[in-house]
Design a protein around this motif. Structure first.
Motif, PDB file in Angstrom:
ATOM      1  N   VAL A  25      42.366  52.445  18.841  1.00 19.84           N
ATOM      2  CA  VAL A  25      42.328  54.057  19.177  1.00 19.84           C
ATOM      3  C   VAL A  25      43.697  54.535  18.917  1.00 19.84           C
ATOM      4  N   GLU A  26      44.722  53.853  19.294  1.00 19.85           N
ATOM      5  CA  GLU A  26      46.020  54.513  19.208  1.00 19.85           C
ATOM      6  C   GLU A  26      46.286  54.940  17.851  1.00 19.85           C
ATOM      7  N   LYS A  27      45.800  54.107  16.905  1.00 24.45           N
ATOM      8  CA  LYS A  27      46.088  54.179  15.413  1.00 24.45           C
ATOM      9  C   LYS A  27      45.507  55.425  14.734  1.00 24.45           C
ATOM     10  N   VAL A  28      44.391  55.988  15.563  1.00 21.03           N
ATOM     11  CA  VAL A  28      43.433  57.066  14.655  1.00 21.03           C
ATOM     12  C   VAL A  28      43.385  58.092  15.702  1.00 21.03           C
ATOM     13  N   ARG A  29      44.074  58.400  17.115  1.00 21.79           N
ATOM     14  CA  ARG A  29      43.900  59.406  17.787  1.00 21.79           C
ATOM     15  C   ARG A  29      45.239  59.468  18.321  1.00 21.79           C
ATOM     16  N   PRO A  30      45.670  60.834  18.698  1.00 22.93           N
ATOM     17  CA  PRO A  30      46.964  61.037  19.419  1.00 22.93           C
ATOM     18  C   PRO A  30      46.931  60.375  20.891  1.00 22.93           C
ATOM     19  N   LEU A  31      46.849  59.315  21.065  1.00 26.08           N
ATOM     20  CA  LEU A  31      46.732  58.516  22.182  1.00 26.08           C
ATOM     21  C   LEU A  31      47.670  57.378  22.327  1.00 26.08           C
ATOM     22  N   GLU A  32      48.254  57.515  23.768  1.00 24.24           N
ATOM     23  CA  GLU A  32      49.023  56.087  24.112  1.00 24.24           C
ATOM     24  C   GLU A  32      48.342  55.449  25.554  1.00 24.24           C
ATOM     25  N   ILE A  33      48.378  54.137  25.256  1.00 22.46           N
ATOM     26  CA  ILE A  33      47.945  53.603  26.408  1.00 22.46           C
ATOM     27  C   ILE A  33      48.685  52.962  27.311  1.00 22.46           C
ATOM     28  N   LYS A  34      48.699  53.160  28.467  1.00 21.97           N
ATOM     29  CA  LYS A  34      49.515  52.278  29.424  1.00 21.97           C
ATOM     30  C   LYS A  34      48.860  51.407  30.180  1.00 21.97           C
ATOM     31  N   PHE A  35      49.148  50.128  30.661  1.00 21.45           N
ATOM     32  CA  PHE A  35      48.569  49.226  31.199  1.00 21.45           C
ATOM     33  C   PHE A  35      49.054  48.880  32.676  1.00 21.45           C
ATOM     34  N   HIS A  36      48.104  48.516  33.349  1.00 16.30           N
ATOM     35  CA  HIS A  36      48.086  48.328  34.700  1.00 16.30           C
ATOM     36  C   HIS A  36      47.371  47.345  35.231  1.00 16.30           C
ATOM     37  N   VAL A  37      47.649  46.619  36.395  1.00 17.06           N
ATOM     38  CA  VAL A  37      46.986  45.281  36.961  1.00 17.06           C
ATOM     39  C   VAL A  37      46.086  45.697  38.154  1.00 17.06           C
ATOM     40  N   MET A  38      44.857  45.076  37.973  1.00 13.09           N
ATOM     41  CA  MET A  38      44.044  44.827  38.720  1.00 13.09           C
ATOM     42  C   MET A  38      43.371  43.408  39.089  1.00 13.09           C
ATOM     43  N   SER A  39      42.670  43.068  39.888  1.00 12.04           N
ATOM     44  CA  SER A  39      42.495  41.620  40.043  1.00 12.04           C
ATOM     45  C   SER A  39      41.296  41.555  40.645  1.00 12.04           C
ATOM     46  N   LEU A  40      40.233  40.586  39.730  1.00 14.31           N
ATOM     47  CA  LEU A  40      39.048  40.180  40.189  1.00 14.31           C
ATOM     48  C   LEU A  40      38.844  39.226  41.478  1.00 14.31           C
ATOM     49  N   SER A  41      40.033  38.668  41.792  1.00 16.20           N
ATOM     50  CA  SER A  41      40.023  37.888  42.915  1.00 16.20           C
ATOM     51  C   SER A  41      40.159  38.819  44.253  1.00 16.20           C
ATOM     52  N   VAL A  42      40.825  39.974  44.016  1.00 13.87           N
ATOM     53  CA  VAL A  42      40.932  40.862  45.078  1.00 13.87           C
ATOM     54  C   VAL A  42      39.400  41.505  45.100  1.00 13.87           C
ATOM     55  N   LEU A  43      38.873  42.001  44.117  1.00 13.12           N
ATOM     56  CA  LEU A  43      37.660  42.624  43.987  1.00 13.12           C
ATOM     57  C   LEU A  43      36.405  41.875  44.736  1.00 13.12           C
ATOM     58  N   ASN A  44      36.554  40.444  44.552  1.00 14.47           N
ATOM     59  CA  ASN A  44      35.670  39.782  44.803  1.00 14.47           C
ATOM     60  C   ASN A  44      35.632  38.838  46.241  1.00 14.47           C
ATOM     61  N   GLU A  45      36.838  39.309  47.090  1.00 11.75           N
ATOM     62  CA  GLU A  45      37.198  38.406  48.077  1.00 11.75           C
ATOM     63  C   GLU A  45      36.124  38.788  49.092  1.00 11.75           C
ATOM     64  N   GLY A  46      35.876  37.561  49.741  1.00  6.04           N
ATOM     65  CA  GLY A  46      34.829  37.627  50.834  1.00  6.04           C
ATOM     66  C   GLY A  46      33.437  37.566  50.337  1.00  6.04           C
ATOM     67  N   ARG A  47      33.108  37.776  49.116  1.00  7.68           N
ATOM     68  CA  ARG A  47      31.596  37.633  48.614  1.00  7.68           C
ATOM     69  C   ARG A  47      31.072  36.345  48.879  1.00  7.68           C
ATOM     70  N   THR A  48      29.828  36.330  49.212  1.00  6.51           N
ATOM     71  CA  THR A  48      29.164  35.199  49.530  1.00  6.51           C
ATOM     72  C   THR A  48      28.181  34.945  48.162  1.00  6.51           C
ATOM     73  N   ASP A  49      27.565  35.980  47.507  1.00  2.00           N
ATOM     74  CA  ASP A  49      26.542  36.078  46.576  1.00  2.00           C
ATOM     75  C   ASP A  49      27.172  35.631  45.295  1.00  2.00           C
ATOM     76  N   ILE A  50      28.100  34.858  45.133  1.00  2.00           N
ATOM     77  CA  ILE A  50      28.791  34.403  43.591  1.00  2.00           C
ATOM     78  C   ILE A  50      28.455  32.838  43.622  1.00  2.00           C
ATOM     79  N   SER A  51      28.624  32.154  42.363  1.00  2.00           N
ATOM     80  CA  SER A  51      28.230  30.808  42.240  1.00  2.00           C
ATOM     81  C   SER A  51      29.721  30.021  42.661  1.00  2.00           C
ATOM     82  N   GLU A  52      29.540  28.885  42.737  1.00  2.00           N
ATOM     83  CA  GLU A  52      30.778  28.107  42.974  1.00  2.00           C
ATOM     84  C   GLU A  52      31.743  28.022  41.804  1.00  2.00           C
TER      85      GLU A  52
END
Length: 205
Positions: A25-52
């Motif tokens: 998209v940066e190549k065809v629109r006047p757009l700059e992407i900045k990246f940041h970190v999230m964590s699926l490990s944080v998001l799913n902390e303490g969940r019991t309804d997920i597979s081993e």
């Protein structure tokens, strides 16, 4: 020029594809992407309804995001783009397992010290990781994952959304049209969801 912000976890193949689309998209629109970190490990902390197997992936998922946070802290947020590319290329295209060998190779490619690989086992980075994670997730809620995108709307108000989940990544003007459509629907007051069942695995072309 508009600046959009994407939150990623290097282990997510769908976020990887979305990130490659955003670079198109940066190549065809006047757009700059900045990246940041999230964590699926944080998001799913303490969940019991997920597979081993997913529980094991969460346990192993701290390493790459800690390294990203350490690199950002020591060398600035601009290093996340080349580091994410180096990590994701090895993980998603090369099918390499996350571990010291992958981390050191990715850090070297990104022009960063290989010593940062030690951050994978250092929980001292977790407070900063959680802060970055929360900044990305708070505007969209905790019932989604990654990719999460924030972009200013035409009226200056924040447009934040999860997705798009797409495979393979559109190229050229197709990428631009998808971006236009995402802004249109996500910028509509009261709009929440369009969804259909995925019937394809990630395609990394």
């Amino acid at each position: 020029m508009t600046t959009a912000h994407m939150w990623f976890d290097p282990r997510c193949p769908w976020a990887w594809i979305t990130s490659r689309w955003l670079l198109e998209v940066e190549k065809v629109r006047p757009l700059e992407i900045k990246f940041h970190v999230m964590s699926l490990s944080v998001l799913n902390e303490g969940r019991t309804d997920i597979s081993e197997s997913y529980r094991a992936a969460n346990a192993n998922g701290w390493g790459p995001v800690r390294i990203c946070i350490a690199a950002e802290q020591k060398h600035g947020s601009e290093v996340l783009r080349p580091l994410y590319t180096a990590l994701g290329t090895r993980r998603h295209l090369g099918k390499q397992a996350f571990g010291p060998e992958l981390y050191e190779a990715a850090l070297t490619e990104a022009g960063l010290p290989v010593e940062l690989a030690a951050a994978a086992e250092d929980p001292g980075y977790d407070d900063a990781l959680r802060k970055s994670h929360d900044e990305g997730m708070k505007p969209v809620g905790l019932d989604v994952g990654t990719p999460t995108i924030h972009v200013p709307g035409a009226n200056g108000q924040l447009i934040a959304f999860f997705g798009p989940v797409v495979t393979p990544a559109p190229k050229g003007e197709d990428a631009g049209r998808l971006w236009d459509g995402c802004l249109l629907v996500a910028g509509t007051p009261g709009f929440y969801e369009i969804k259909r069942t995925r019937d394809a695995e990630p395609i990394f072309d």
